[in-house]
Write a protein that holds these residues in place. Sequence first.
Motif, PDB file in Angstrom:
ATOM      1  N   SER A  98       0.815  -1.201   0.000  1.00  0.00           N
ATOM      2  CA  SER A  98       0.000   0.000   0.000  1.00  0.00           C
ATOM      3  C   SER A  98       0.852   1.256   0.000  1.00  0.00           C
ATOM      4  O   SER A  98       2.035   1.238   0.342  1.00  0.00           O
ATOM      5  CB  SER A  98      -0.901  -0.001   1.242  1.00  0.00           C
ATOM      6  N   VAL A  99       0.223   2.366  -0.375  1.00  0.00           N
ATOM      7  CA  VAL A  99       0.832   3.679  -0.215  1.00  0.00           C
ATOM      8  C   VAL A  99       0.618   4.120   1.218  1.00  0.00           C
ATOM      9  O   VAL A  99      -0.496   4.023   1.752  1.00  0.00           O
ATOM     10  CB  VAL A  99       0.208   4.702  -1.192  1.00  0.00           C
ATOM     11  N   LEU A 100       1.667   4.575   1.860  1.00  0.00           N
ATOM     12  CA  LEU A 100       1.566   4.964   3.267  1.00  0.00           C
ATOM     13  C   LEU A 100       1.120   6.414   3.385  1.00  0.00           C
ATOM     14  O   LEU A 100       1.587   7.285   2.631  1.00  0.00           O
ATOM     15  CB  LEU A 100       2.923   4.806   3.973  1.00  0.00           C
ATOM     16  N   ALA A 101       0.233   6.665   4.340  1.00  0.00           N
ATOM     17  CA  ALA A 101      -0.093   8.041   4.693  1.00  0.00           C
ATOM     18  C   ALA A 101       1.149   8.681   5.310  1.00  0.00           C
ATOM     19  O   ALA A 101       2.072   7.982   5.766  1.00  0.00           O
ATOM     20  CB  ALA A 101      -1.262   8.074   5.671  1.00  0.00           C
ATOM     21  N   GLU A 102       1.159  10.013   5.353  1.00  0.00           N
ATOM     22  CA  GLU A 102       2.356  10.716   5.808  1.00  0.00           C
ATOM     23  C   GLU A 102       2.801  10.272   7.195  1.00  0.00           C
ATOM     24  O   GLU A 102       3.992  10.058   7.435  1.00  0.00           O
ATOM     25  CB  GLU A 102       2.114  12.227   5.807  1.00  0.00           C
ATOM     26  N   LYS A 132      -2.353  19.372   8.143  1.00  0.00           N
ATOM     27  CA  LYS A 132      -2.410  18.680   6.858  1.00  0.00           C
ATOM     28  C   LYS A 132      -3.425  17.552   6.945  1.00  0.00           C
ATOM     29  O   LYS A 132      -3.519  16.865   7.973  1.00  0.00           O
ATOM     30  CB  LYS A 132      -1.058  18.044   6.506  1.00  0.00           C
ATOM     31  N   VAL A 133      -4.134  17.334   5.881  1.00  0.00           N
ATOM     32  CA  VAL A 133      -5.016  16.170   5.830  1.00  0.00           C
ATOM     33  C   VAL A 133      -4.147  14.913   5.792  1.00  0.00           C
ATOM     34  O   VAL A 133      -3.136  14.851   5.092  1.00  0.00           O
ATOM     35  CB  VAL A 133      -5.926  16.229   4.599  1.00  0.00           C
ATOM     36  N   ALA A 134      -4.542  13.910   6.563  1.00  0.00           N
ATOM     37  CA  ALA A 134      -3.821  12.639   6.616  1.00  0.00           C
ATOM     38  C   ALA A 134      -4.620  11.588   5.854  1.00  0.00           C
ATOM     39  O   ALA A 134      -5.684  11.171   6.299  1.00  0.00           O
ATOM     40  CB  ALA A 134      -3.609  12.207   8.054  1.00  0.00           C
ATOM     41  N   SER A 135      -4.086  11.195   4.686  1.00  0.00           N
ATOM     42  CA  SER A 135      -4.765  10.182   3.876  1.00  0.00           C
ATOM     43  C   SER A 135      -3.777   9.580   2.907  1.00  0.00           C
ATOM     44  O   SER A 135      -3.098  10.315   2.169  1.00  0.00           O
ATOM     45  CB  SER A 135      -5.943  10.790   3.108  1.00  0.00           C
ATOM     46  N   ALA A 136      -3.712   8.258   2.882  1.00  0.00           N
ATOM     47  CA  ALA A 136      -2.839   7.587   1.922  1.00  0.00           C
ATOM     48  C   ALA A 136      -3.355   7.734   0.502  1.00  0.00           C
ATOM     49  O   ALA A 136      -2.612   7.530  -0.458  1.00  0.00           O
ATOM     50  CB  ALA A 136      -2.718   6.102   2.280  1.00  0.00           C
ATOM     51  N   ALA A 137      -4.613   8.120   0.347  1.00  0.00           N
ATOM     52  CA  ALA A 137      -5.208   8.254  -0.978  1.00  0.00           C
ATOM     53  C   ALA A 137      -4.859   9.577  -1.643  1.00  0.00           C
ATOM     54  O   ALA A 137      -5.166   9.773  -2.819  1.00  0.00           O
ATOM     55  CB  ALA A 137      -6.727   8.111  -0.879  1.00  0.00           C
ATOM     56  N   GLU A 187       9.262   3.011  -3.453  1.00  0.00           N
ATOM     57  CA  GLU A 187       9.481   4.445  -3.526  1.00  0.00           C
ATOM     58  C   GLU A 187       9.467   5.050  -2.132  1.00  0.00           C
ATOM     59  O   GLU A 187       8.656   4.668  -1.277  1.00  0.00           O
ATOM     60  CB  GLU A 187       8.394   5.095  -4.389  1.00  0.00           C
ATOM     61  N   LEU A 188      10.372   5.991  -1.918  1.00  0.00           N
ATOM     62  CA  LEU A 188      10.393   6.775  -0.679  1.00  0.00           C
ATOM     63  C   LEU A 188      10.762   8.198  -1.053  1.00  0.00           C
ATOM     64  O   LEU A 188      11.715   8.424  -1.803  1.00  0.00           O
ATOM     65  CB  LEU A 188      11.424   6.215   0.301  1.00  0.00           C
TER      66      LEU A 188
END
Length: 713
Positions: free
Chosen positions: A493-497, A537-542, A685-686
């Motif tokens: 998955s893509v990680l939230a911040e 900041k909004v926290a969302s992996a999307a 990716e990072l």
Amino acid sequence: MNSPTDITPATRRTALRELDLDRFFHPETVAVIGASDTPDRPTTLNWRRIRDWANRVGSRIHPVNPKKEMVDGLPCFPSILDVPGEVDLVVILIGDAMGVLPQVISSGARYAVMFAGGFAETGAEGARRQAELEDLLAAGQLRLLGPNTNLNAFEEFRDDLPGRPIALITQSGHQGRPVFQGQEIGIRFSHWAPTGNEADLEVADFVRYFADLEETGAIAAYVEGFRDGRTFQLAADHAARKGVPLVMVKVGRTAIGRSWAKSHTGHLAGSDAIVSAVMRQYGVIRVDGLDELLDTAAMLARAKPPTARGVCVYSISGGTSAHMADLATAAGLELPELTEDTQRALREWIPDYLRVSNPVDNGGHPTGDWRGRKILDALVADPGIGALVVPITGAFPPMSDYFVRDLVAVAETTDKPVCVVWGSPVGTEGAYRDVLLRSGIPVFRTFGNCITAVHAYFQHHEFMREYQSPWDRVELRPSPVAPKARELIAGGSVLAEHDAKSLLAAYDIPVSRDVLATSASDAVAAADSIGYPVVLKVASAAIAHKSDLGLVRIGVGSATQVRETYAELVDRASAAVDPALIDGVLVCEQLTGGVETVAGIATDELFGPAVMFGIGGLAVEVYRDVTFRVPPFDRAEALRMIREIKAFPLLRGHRGQPAADLDALADVLMKVQRIALDLPGELTELDINPLLALPGRAVALDAFAAGRTKEQP
């Protein structure tokens, strides 16, 4: 430290294979399948070329052809299996090379050359055929050069030329031809390895072999793509350890270049930015043209290490001197003033209205008499001069004849390279053909090629003075936090911040103080704890790029503003993505000052994970001022990486601003490398952007990370 046998289970080869390539280049027995003496046939020409080469190197040669009993007076065998005794090298000249390959493998031959094309260079069907070929080779002990290669390994190499030789590697025989023809102007070659599609033997194998030969002065290579990025790293490291210069034209700087490279050899050309970075990392000298490849390799092969960093430009014309000095200075070469003693001596032979500080202009006349040699002796004796560059823009006999003879004579008295540019477009003059080209000193036809070669000369030796192989100090064991890191990126998955920052924090990379709030009241409590002003900041992996959607607010200075901003951000984010994908709002400390940089990991198709550093913030995509390194690398390389970005002066403290802590940035890059080594097959990716570079520390203000999905290869 452990030896570099394996870094992690996901990495590719970490040691070069052991090959006895002497048996390829100096075989005791050679067999040629498809040998023929039928007049006017290409196969006949190729057979005789190989036969003549075998006679020169002292090999026994056997023709193989079921349709012939004798070929050029030699007994001809119907099959490779009928050839008596051990065979070191088999050259396959027939079109149906795959049809005879199983017999070649069964014969126990050590090496084979496959001349035929029609493999990976031709597309999908050819790639399938090449995969079959590679499967056949994997099951036996035969080592193969090709397919889709030329017979350039069997050229005639002159042994009457001066200087240490160049070993040549090319993936295109045609592209290697103008380099090899350097023999005709006095440049010595020892070997030529045309690797073709590299179904087995590859560039890395030959780099290692040539670097191990005591006589090799330099390795010149024309490369369209690497079979394996890891083996190229290891081979370049091997050449660097041996101190052998590796000069390379690498196709694929542009999209069209990369597409042709892939179709021509079946290689992946890879990201050019990362290819260039790996070359810098291991001291490989990259040039653009085949003429530069020849001239630069010849310079490095012929010249001994410099005793000083300075370059002196000496000519008979002020205009010529100024032109050459401009080019040299623009390339980064140092043109120091000559010592007072040297200038005083020059004044005895050069009129006082001409410059003698550097560049040196003699006005012409001293070149044609006894003063010419006196001037040259004084120049090469100056302690600040490591190389003398002498542009001769055109032939002007008899003065140019005297000049050339003096240059050759003085070069024999010093270890400092005396580099001559013969600018005459004719090139048939006796001073050039009979004196310069036979002398063994570096000779060039253009100012540009001379400057390129001289710059590479100093660059190579400066690199070698400081080079330490990173492979001797690789930490082979995964770090203790690797299991936790894998849990964070599990599922691809893509990680939230906040999760990406948790990954960084696990590796002790400093991050901003953040609190994830799921209500306005929680956000106010977090801001009170952190201290105003804060960033929300909004926290969302999307949502990968929050600022593009207006989902970041800085300078939020009170509890009331926090409540209002929280509600506004959640409403705005809910209009962009499913509210179920919103984790909340991240309340972060607000840091000011410093320089916004970027660090991260990109996954390259050839080299695997590569560490990135550059100028960050919103400017990263505008200026693209970034650089890369491929693990493993040491702390000194991390600092070199930082210094090579164009914006480095900002980090040093521009116009009175405090300097950033370069050691803190290097710490972050070394820890990012540790992540890359721990998770090479799992983290794709990072992105740490911005990574704020401050006096005394570096802090990650934002981060993005993504793991490999099950669908990804």
